[in-house]
Write a protein that holds these residues in place. Structure first.
Motif, PDB file in Angstrom:
ATOM      1  N   SER A 180      -2.644  95.466 -65.315  1.00  0.00           N
ATOM      2  CA  SER A 180      -3.234  95.033 -67.316  1.00  0.00           C
ATOM      3  C   SER A 180      -3.792  96.685 -67.432  1.00  0.00           C
ATOM      4  CB  SER A 180      -4.701  94.027 -66.759  1.00  0.00           C
ATOM      5  OG  SER A 180      -5.421  95.329 -65.930  1.00  0.00           O
ATOM      6  N   VAL A 181      -3.368  97.226 -68.912  1.00  0.00           N
ATOM      7  CA  VAL A 181      -3.167  98.207 -69.274  1.00  0.00           C
ATOM      8  C   VAL A 181      -4.455  97.939 -69.825  1.00  0.00           C
ATOM      9  CG1 VAL A 181      -2.092  98.971 -71.374  1.00  0.00           C
ATOM     10  CG2 VAL A 181      -0.737  97.423 -70.235  1.00  0.00           C
ATOM     11  N   ILE A 182      -4.900  99.213 -68.939  1.00  0.00           N
ATOM     12  CA  ILE A 182      -6.421  99.968 -69.470  1.00  0.00           C
ATOM     13  C   ILE A 182      -5.834 100.558 -70.605  1.00  0.00           C
ATOM     14  CG2 ILE A 182      -8.073 101.111 -69.018  1.00  0.00           C
ATOM     15  CD1 ILE A 182      -7.485 100.820 -65.670  1.00  0.00           C
ATOM     16  N   THR A 183      -7.412 100.019 -71.791  1.00  0.00           N
ATOM     17  CA  THR A 183      -7.454 100.648 -73.041  1.00  0.00           C
ATOM     18  C   THR A 183      -8.294 102.224 -73.349  1.00  0.00           C
ATOM     19  OG1 THR A 183      -8.324  99.249 -74.384  1.00  0.00           O
ATOM     20  CG2 THR A 183      -5.703  98.961 -74.325  1.00  0.00           C
ATOM     21  N   LEU A 184      -8.625 102.394 -74.601  1.00  0.00           N
ATOM     22  CA  LEU A 184      -9.896 103.005 -74.549  1.00  0.00           C
ATOM     23  C   LEU A 184     -10.958 102.672 -74.439  1.00  0.00           C
ATOM     24  CD1 LEU A 184      -8.905 105.985 -77.430  1.00  0.00           C
ATOM     25  CD2 LEU A 184      -9.085 105.973 -75.266  1.00  0.00           C
ATOM     26  N   GLU A 185     -11.292 101.260 -74.858  1.00  0.00           N
ATOM     27  CA  GLU A 185     -12.050 100.239 -75.038  1.00  0.00           C
ATOM     28  C   GLU A 185     -12.308 100.238 -73.408  1.00  0.00           C
ATOM     29  OE1 GLU A 185     -11.139  96.998 -77.157  1.00  0.00           O
ATOM     30  OE2 GLU A 185     -11.268  97.147 -79.004  1.00  0.00           O
ATOM     31  N   SER A 186     -11.644 100.319 -72.183  1.00  0.00           N
ATOM     32  CA  SER A 186     -11.862  99.769 -71.367  1.00  0.00           C
ATOM     33  C   SER A 186     -12.139 101.045 -70.742  1.00  0.00           C
ATOM     34  CB  SER A 186     -11.061  98.714 -70.229  1.00  0.00           C
ATOM     35  OG  SER A 186     -10.896  97.993 -71.601  1.00  0.00           O
ATOM     36  N   THR A 187     -12.131 102.137 -70.984  1.00  0.00           N
ATOM     37  CA  THR A 187     -12.344 103.816 -70.747  1.00  0.00           C
ATOM     38  C   THR A 187     -13.501 104.400 -70.672  1.00  0.00           C
ATOM     39  OG1 THR A 187     -10.740 104.006 -70.612  1.00  0.00           O
ATOM     40  CG2 THR A 187     -11.117 106.137 -70.336  1.00  0.00           C
ATOM     41  N   LYS A 239       7.507 102.285 -81.484  1.00  0.00           N
ATOM     42  CA  LYS A 239       7.640 101.047 -81.615  1.00  0.00           C
ATOM     43  C   LYS A 239       8.526 100.633 -82.385  1.00  0.00           C
ATOM     44  CE  LYS A 239       4.917  96.944 -81.853  1.00  0.00           C
ATOM     45  NZ  LYS A 239       3.346  96.165 -82.459  1.00  0.00           N
TER      46      LYS A 239
END
Length: 484
Positions: free
Chosen positions: A4-11, A75
């Motif tokens: 899974s990609v770790i975003t800033l919300e999960s950092t 993108k």
């Protein structure tokens, strides 16, 4: 197992704050170092090095904009889909490894992205590394060249000794073949072009700039542009010229970016560029060095054809016709191209074999050393032998004074013209008295004395006005004397 990609919300916030603090600290340190370097150049009045530093800053700013555009357009560009048949043409590697996932939009259509997101990141790194190492190599190369030319300062000091003035006394006459310069350059191969070029090619590797070459070209330059016996500091003039050229070479102009795009295109495996591209800058550098040595030999031959007797010092006559297309500045553009181009092309698929890595690194180091230690000093000396002298002939204080004088003279001439057009016409019988000052003459300069011209008056315009009044008084005094 899916990653899974770790975003800033999960950092953790402390991790984000620590990384941002680290990046900002590095940026502030770099900015402070550049500021200290600019203050040092200002203190030592190194105008052209300040301009070079400003170019480096503008390049860093330009790289920041490019990085921002690549990040923003990552993108949208990745969503541009092209057919697979077109996407598999002109690949940089013969067996590319495509590990980066394609966009879902293109995959559904059976097509590929114009440039994948991973490719955009690699392109961003490539452009940054290209510009960064270009500036770094310019600094190292010119530093190596300036270190090689440091002994020219002692050569310049030697021209002020009694021994040098006695040995080069203009009352002494020698046959041309008795001079050291003629014995060095007038050989059996000198008059034959096909023999002269190989000899000049080999000469650049051994004593590319000798003391007698420096003395002779210095004498020819001073004789062409100053009075005989002038004590003009030729070494400082070359140093100022080289600093100005450094400001040109360190910059990345539009045509250099265009050429870099061309080399990106030529990186395709179909062109087999790994077989010939690393050797182009070396061949160009050797060609430029051979041409510079050939110019010295041709100047010697031309002087021999005009006279077989030398008065004092061997005299060479500067002229643009010795250079390619009569354009001495062309050599500067070639040197700029060589220094920028040889670093390009370090692609990972070309470095899978140890032989490829050794060849590219060896070519890079060889060009760097040959450029800075051999060709650059030769270029700095020979390119002064054009028909006209460069603007840096004047020291910075004199140049600034000349600019102020010119601006004030133009302003006073404009005021005089406005006054003349607005003044009513006088009767033809009325005697007209010419009290208009002459602004056509420029102040005289003597470069042999350090404080011969003073421009630091309270006001240049007031200084000119006083001169006009004095001139008017002088005219009226003369008329009164005649009348009496």
């Amino acid at each position: 197992m899916t990653s899974s990609v770790i975003t800033l919300e999960s950092t953790p916030t402390w991790a984000v704050a620590a990384v941002v603090f680290f990046l900002i600290s590095i940026s502030i340190c770099i900015e402070h170092l550049l500021h200290l370097l600019a203050k040092y150049f200002n203190k030592n009045r190194r105008k052209y090095l300040i301009q070079a530093l400003d170019k480096i800053k503008s390049e860093l700013l330009q790289l920041g904009f490019i990085s921002l555009l690549l990040t923003v357009g990552e993108k949208p560009i990745a969503n541009i889909c092209i057919p697979k048949s077109i996407g598999e043409t002109f690949l940089p590697c013969s067996d590319p490894s495509n590990d980066s996932p394609e966009e879902a939009k293109c995959e559904e259509q059976g097509m590929v992205s114009l440039l994948s997101r991973q490719g955009m990141k690699e392109l961003q790194y490539l452009i940054f590394v290209l510009a960064f190492f270009h500036s770094l190599s310019c600094i190292l190369t010119f530093g190596l060249g300036m270190a090689k030319m440091r002994k020219w300062k002692s050569w310049e000091a030697e021209t002020r000794t009694l021994e040098y003035q006695f040995s080069n006394d203009p009352r002494r006459f020698l046959l041309i073949h008795q001079t050291t310069f003629a014995r060095r350059h007038l050989r059996f191969w000198s008059e034959h072009r096909f023999l002269r070029w190989p000899a000049c090619f080999l000469r650049q590797f051994y004593a590319s700039v000798s003391k007698v070459d420096y003395f002779t070209l210095r004498h020819g330059f001073i004789t062409a542009h100053f009075s005989e016996g002038s004590t003009f500091d030729f070494q400082k003039y070359i140093k100022r010229t080289l600093e100005k050229d450094f400001g040109v070479v360190v910059g990345i102009s539009l045509w250099v970016w265009i050429l870099s795009m061309l080399f990106i295109f030529l990186n395709a495996h179909d062109f087999y560029n790994y077989l010939w591209l690393p050797f182009i800058p070396l061949l160009m550098l050797l060609l430029v060095g051979t041409q510079l040595q050939g110019i010295i030999s041709r100047m010697c031959l031309e002087s021999q054809e005009k006279s077989q007797v030398v008065r004092g010092t061997f005299l060479v006559r500067p002229s643009d016709h010795f250079f390619w297309f009569g354009w001495p500045k062309l050599l500067l553009h070639l040197m700029h191209f060589i220094l920028f181009q040889y670093k390009f092309g370090f692609r990972s698929c070309f470095h899978r074999k140890t032989e490829d890595i050794v060849i590219r690194l060896a070519m890079g180091v060889l060009v760097q050393v040959l450029y800075g230690y051999v060709t650059l000093p030769l270029y700095a000396l020979v390119t002064q032998m054009g028909t006209s002298m460069k603007k840096v002939i004047f020291p910075e204080k004199v140049a600034e004074g000349l600019k102020r004088w010119r601006a004030n003279a133009r302003r006073n001439i404009a005021l005089k013209n406005n006054y003349t057009s607005a003044r009513p016409s006088l009767d033809n019988n009325t005697t007209s008295i010419n009290t208009s000052p002459s602004f056509g003459a420029s102040p005289s300069f003597n470069l042999n004395t350090p404080h011969c011209v003073k421009f630091d008056q309270p006001s240049s315009s007031e200084y000119l006005a006083v001169g006009v009044k004095d001139e008017g008084k002088a005219n009226s005094t003369n008329r009164e004397t005649k009348d009496s």
